[in-house]
Scaffold this active site. Structure first.
Site, short mmCIF file in Angstrom:
data_model
loop_
_atom_site.label_atom_id
_atom_site.label_comp_id
_atom_site.label_asym_id
_atom_site.label_seq_id
_atom_site.Cartn_x
_atom_site.Cartn_y
_atom_site.Cartn_z
N ASP A 450 18.75 41.06 21.12
CA ASP A 450 17.50 41.68 20.56
C ASP A 450 17.98 41.89 19.12
OD1 ASP A 450 15.13 42.44 20.25
OD2 ASP A 450 15.00 43.87 21.72
N ASP A 516 6.45 40.92 22.12
CA ASP A 516 6.49 42.21 22.86
C ASP A 516 5.02 42.37 23.49
OD1 ASP A 516 9.15 42.75 22.43
OD2 ASP A 516 8.85 44.01 20.81
#
Length: 721
Positions: A450, A516
């Site tokens: 990430d 997301d």
């Protein structure tokens, strides 16, 4: 100064993958691409000369005596008055260039062109490469041949456009809504899209596209370019008052990032250009090119369950074991433990950088959950965010000099974190050592990598210079070294969702997390625009819970599944305690994906240009035309009722196909008052008819969808081929 080119061939031609590139070598300075796109066939010397002459402009009143050409590196020295492709300077003078071609090495698929400015102390090598898919790749290497330093400000690649290109399309976005398309006319002037976030960013344009008016997925000539770079970049579409239209692509350099000492060189990232009669053909070239890579994922993409939206930071072993049990029961093949497993990480305000298993949560380390997951027949994956650090961490307290910042001040905080300087050798060594140690200690087959904030005021503390470029290169080095040490390791590129999507990061990773936001309605546009560059097998696409965590909308399991089904499929949902009926339905969707995974991840992605904006139809057609699956979605209520026919694009025109609605189809998706006729009948039609006349759309509720299955049949329609 002489502008007479050296004795060289007059023109060269490249042909490959259904693309032709014709280059005129006689223009002043560097060569000019006079044609890029539709195949011309191999031209004779006389035809090449005629084409070059046909592209040469006349002198006009008020203009310069020798009209400037849009060359591979247009320069003001030779009359160019549009945006420069090269900008730089020395401490004293030498701000302009006069690079002239001195030698060329070429074959039918590539060319290497050397240009020299002896007085200015510069040498440029331009590489042109046509891939097997017909993608045109370009890059420059600039060398400082003088005895003083040269500061490079800007060096970009140029792709000419045909005169039919009148409309520009790029994309913008934000967290939870990346890659939203926007269009404008291509008028005189420059349309510029820059990424200054230290990564492409959620608002970055994945491609700069230019085509004929109202070009669509299946219609209109369109060209597009992409910069394969994971740091700052710049894309432009420009039209000059002298009728030159072109696209540019390149890295965006911050002040002082590239200063060439005598003898030093700088090589730009590859820029890639594709074209097509419609966006589907343009994107198919990119997809084919990616799939031809030796390192492209070759095994079936494992169905993945990620724990983030299931448990967030609540890492309880019993809870996670129960989740793993249900995951295995519904057919999941990879279980990924997300954020919250490492030292001090109880929320997102602390712990980043301290890559040690937190004994207060995992008293026996990660072995209990990993052994349980492996015992159920699933692979285990783990979340990292190696490039970031919380100020509230042992790492930040011990090594503040490892953080990208200007001496005397700190960058504005974002998500309670700062950014590490991967170009600092001690920082690099620490990250490599810690990640490698965990991969060695535990059987971890997958990393979710990430990157949750943009870079701001990102300076190397040691020099005070901008640090984006060197940190990006260090990232590539770190990823490559981990892959070398652990050859079976797969890595996902996640960056606040889909904020780092580019073809360079995909040289080192195995998929991108597309967004997301997994609300299926939002994902329709996101996935369509991402797939212009990235094929489905590299796009993470998951089923979420019944209520979206990012939008609050509620959708049926079937709608979520039919939206995610083509991608690298997975689940982002706490399914441990779902009902038996939901478990059965979810297992059915997982099995359906597995049954069709080879088609989804090797076939050609297609989209229909439907006149009704409330409807969406996309699908995948097998390379041999033998099978196809389409998802038909009712985004919102249509003005007409019922909605009329839809066409099925991309089929082999002469082949005949049996058409049916798919199973599982366990929920009511529409309110038609009578049965739809064609699914009740053995409907067999030629591909040409299905692509032109089409079939009647089912009556669907808004925010619902169906899958349409096609199988090619033999001449007597008796059996499927």
């Amino acid at each position: 100064m002489s502008t007479t080119p050296p004795l060289l061939p007059a023109q060269l031609q490249l042909h490959r993958g259904g693309t032709s590139v014709i280059v005129d070598l006689t223009s002043a300075g560097t060569p000019t691409i006079v044609h890029w796109g539709t195949p011309t066939g191999v031209l004779s010397d006389a035809e090449l000369e005629s084409l070059a002459l046909a592209a040469r402009p006349q002198r006009v009143s008020g203009g310069i005596d020798v009209p400037a050409r849009l060359s591979l590196l247009p320069q003001e020295t030779f009359g160019w008055q549009g945006s420069p492709a090269l900008s730089g300077q020395r401490a004293v003078g030498a701000w302009s260039s006069a690079l002239c071609t001195t030698s060329i090495l070429s074959d039918t698929e590539s060319a290497t062109i050397v240009s020299v400015d002896a007085a200015g102390g510069l040498r440029l090598i331009t590489e042109l490469l046509l891939t097997g898919a017909g993608v045109l790749k370009q890059r420059h290497t600039l060398t400082n041949t003088a005895t003083t330093a040269y500061q490079l400000h800007h060096l970009t690649t140029v792709f000419p456009l045909p005169t039919t290109a009148t409309t520009v399309q790029d994309s913008t976005g934000r967290h939870l809504k990346e890659r939203t398309a926007q269009r404008r006319p291509l008028t005189v002037g420059a349309h510029v899209r820059e990424s200054r976030r230290g990564r492409p960013g959620a608002d970055a344009s994945l491609l700069m596209l230019a085509g004929s008016d109202s070009f669509g997925y299946r219609t209109g000539l369109v060209h597009g370019v992409h910069t394969a770079w994971s740091g700052n970049h710049r894309l432009t579409a420009e039209r000059t008052i002298t009728s030159d239209s072109f696209l540019t692509a390149g890295e965006l350099l911050l002040p002082g990032e590239v200063v060439l000492a005598p003898g030093e060189s700088h090589t730009t990232p590859w820029s890639l250009g594709s074209w097509g009669h419609g966006l589907d053909q343009l994107s198919a070239r990119f997809h084919q090119d990616l799939r031809a890579r030796p390192a492209h994922p070759s095994r079936p993409r494992p169905v993945t369950l990620n724990t983030w939206e299931a448990v967030y930071f609540d890492h309880d072993l019993t809870t996670l074991k129960n989740l793993a049990d249900k995951a295995a029961a519904v057919g999941v093949e990879r279980f990924v433990l997300d954020d919250g497993w490492f030292l001090g990480r109880r929320d997102d305000t602390a712990g980043l950088g301290d890559w040690f298993v937190d004994a207060s949560v995992w008293a026996e380390g990660l072995s209990p959950i990993i052994d349980h997951v492996n015992g159920l027949g699933m692979e285990f994956g783990l979340w990292f965010e190696p490039e970031m650090v919380n100020p509230d961490s042992d790492l930040a307290r011990s090594h503040p000099d490892w953080i990208l910042h200007t001496p005397g001040r700190w960058p504005v905080s974002a998500r309670q974190q700062q950014v590490l300087n991967l170009a600092h050798p001690d920082c690099f060594a620490y990250l490599l050592t810690r990640i490698d140690a965990l991969l060695t200690e535990y059987p971890i087959s997958y990393i979710k990598w990430d990157h949750n904030r943009d870079l701001l005021d990102a300076s190397d503390h040691r020099s005070g210079n901008a640090g984006v470029r060197e940190s990006t290169l260090a990232l590539y080095k770190l990823l490559a070294e981990l892959k070398t040490r652990h050859p079976e390791l797969e890595i996902e590129s996640c960056a606040s969702g889909g904020a780092r999507v580019d073809l360079s990061i995909l040289d080192y990773t195995d998929r991108i997390w597309t967004s997301d936001c997994i609300d299926p309605l939002e994902r329709l546009d996101n996935q369509a625009n991402t797939s212009l560059l990235v094929p489905y097998e590299l796009m993470g696409a998951h089923i979420g819970g019944p209520k979206s965590h990012s939008t609050g909308r509620q959708h049926s399991l079937g709608f979520m599944a039919r939206t995610a089904i083509f991608g690298h499929f997975g689940i982002e949902w706490n399914i441990a305690n779902i009902s038996d009926a939901q478990s059965t339905e979810l297992a059915g969707w997982v099995q359906f994906h597995k049954d069709n995974r080879e088609l989804f991840h090797s076939g050609t992605s297609v989209h229909a240009d439907l006149p009704d904006p409330a409807m969406d139809l996309r699908g995948v057609v097998a390379g041999d035309g033998g099978r196809a699956v389409y998802a038909l979605t009712q985004r919102s209520a249509s003005t007409t009722y019922p909605s009329g026919r839809v066409t099925l694009p991309g089929l082999a025109a002469e082949a005949r196909y049996r058409v049916s609605l798919s199973q599982p189809l366990d929920e009511q998706v529409g309110n038609g008052q009578s049965p739809l006729a064609w699914p009740l009948h053995e409907t067999i039609l030629p591909g040409s008819v299905l692509g032109s006349a089409g079939i009647q759309s089912p009556v669907l509720f808004p925010e619902q969808s169906v899958l349409i299955m096609l199988t090619r049949v033999d001449a007597d329609s008796a059996r499927a081929i």
